[in-house]
Design an enzyme around this catalytic site. Structure first.
Site, PDB file in Angstrom:
ATOM      1  N   CYS A  45       0.829  -1.208   0.000  1.00  5.61           N
ATOM      2  CA  CYS A  45       0.000   0.000   0.000  1.00  5.61           C
ATOM      3  C   CYS A  45       0.864   1.259   0.000  1.00  5.61           C
ATOM      4  O   CYS A  45       0.521   2.261  -0.642  1.00  5.61           O
ATOM      5  CB  CYS A  45      -0.903   0.024   1.227  1.00  5.61           C
ATOM      6  SG  CYS A  45      -1.996  -1.390   1.387  1.00  5.61           S
ATOM      7  N   THR A  46       1.956   1.227   0.719  1.00  2.89           N
ATOM      8  CA  THR A  46       2.850   2.382   0.777  1.00  2.89           C
ATOM      9  C   THR A  46       3.349   2.746  -0.614  1.00  2.89           C
ATOM     10  O   THR A  46       3.373   3.921  -0.993  1.00  2.89           O
ATOM     11  CB  THR A  46       4.029   2.088   1.725  1.00  2.89           C
ATOM     12  OG1 THR A  46       3.518   1.867   3.046  1.00  2.89           O
ATOM     13  CG2 THR A  46       5.027   3.228   1.748  1.00  2.89           C
TER      14      THR A  46
END
Length: 211
Positions: A45-46
């Site tokens: 997600c980062t």
């Protein structure tokens, strides 16, 4: 009931790291990419949130607003955004919905319990200015999204909304398009002055009309 293509997407008002967000007000006549994440402070997600921030000029060129979602809190989002900005060398400037009560996740069918317990999977929704759902893709938690593909689909949708063409396999902006079957070939030749190539009576190509 599951959302289907062509449905008017449901509105919601929910907290984010930028304050309360009402989807319809946020959209304001733009296209919207709404995309969900399993949780804050997760590696895939980062990278995704950083990439969406880096693509800001591409979204703006297409009149697209981006909005992310995670089931964690707005305060958690703020801390995580610091990590994203640092590690991905960017600036996350779009809202991340804090869906702690999972109301939006349930509304949009983002939770697939047989795949990922009670967290949101990687869902993507492309919403047009009429608030219609135009694309929905769901990725597993282990696979990061390809946002170049999301941009490609938006290019196709915006093109085909305004011209009587479709886009063939692996099409990218600038490539030849397919003439829709409802237009007879002679009419197509008049409509598309750049030329029409008839491969089969049902398979005709033409240079991209808006190029």
């Amino acid at each position: 009931m599951a959302l289907q293509l062509g449905d008017t997407v449901p509105n919601f008002t929910q907290d984010s790291q930028l304050g309360s967000i009402n989807l319809y007000d946020f959209a304001e006549g733009s296209w919207v990419v709404l995309f969900s994440h399993p949780a804050d402070y997760t590696p895939v997600c980062t990278t995704e949130l950083g990439e969406v921030a880096k693509l800001r000029p591409e979204w703006e060129k297409r009149n697209v607003k981006t909005i992310a979602l995670s089931v964690d809190s707005a305060e958690s989002h703020k801390g995580w955004i610091g990590d994203i900005n640092e590690t991905q060398c960017t600036l996350v400037d779009y809202p991340i919905i804090a869906d702690a009560d999972k109301s939006v996740s349930d509304l949009y069918g983002m939770i697939h319990p047989n795949a990922l317990n009670n967290l949101t999977v990687r869902s993507v929704f492309i919403i047009d200015p009429n608030k219609k759902l135009r694309l929905q893709i769901t990725y597993p938690a282990s696979t990061g999204r390809n946002f170049q593909e999301i941009l490609r689909v938006i290019d196709s949708l915006q093109l085909t909304d305004n011209h009587q063409v479709a886009t063939p396999v692996n099409w990218c902006d600038g490539d030849d398009c397919v003439v829709v079957p409802s237009i007879p070939t002679e009419e197509a030749r008049a409509k598309f002055p750049k030329g029409v190539t008839e491969i089969k009576p049902y398979l005709r190509t033409t240079p991209q009309p808006n190029r």
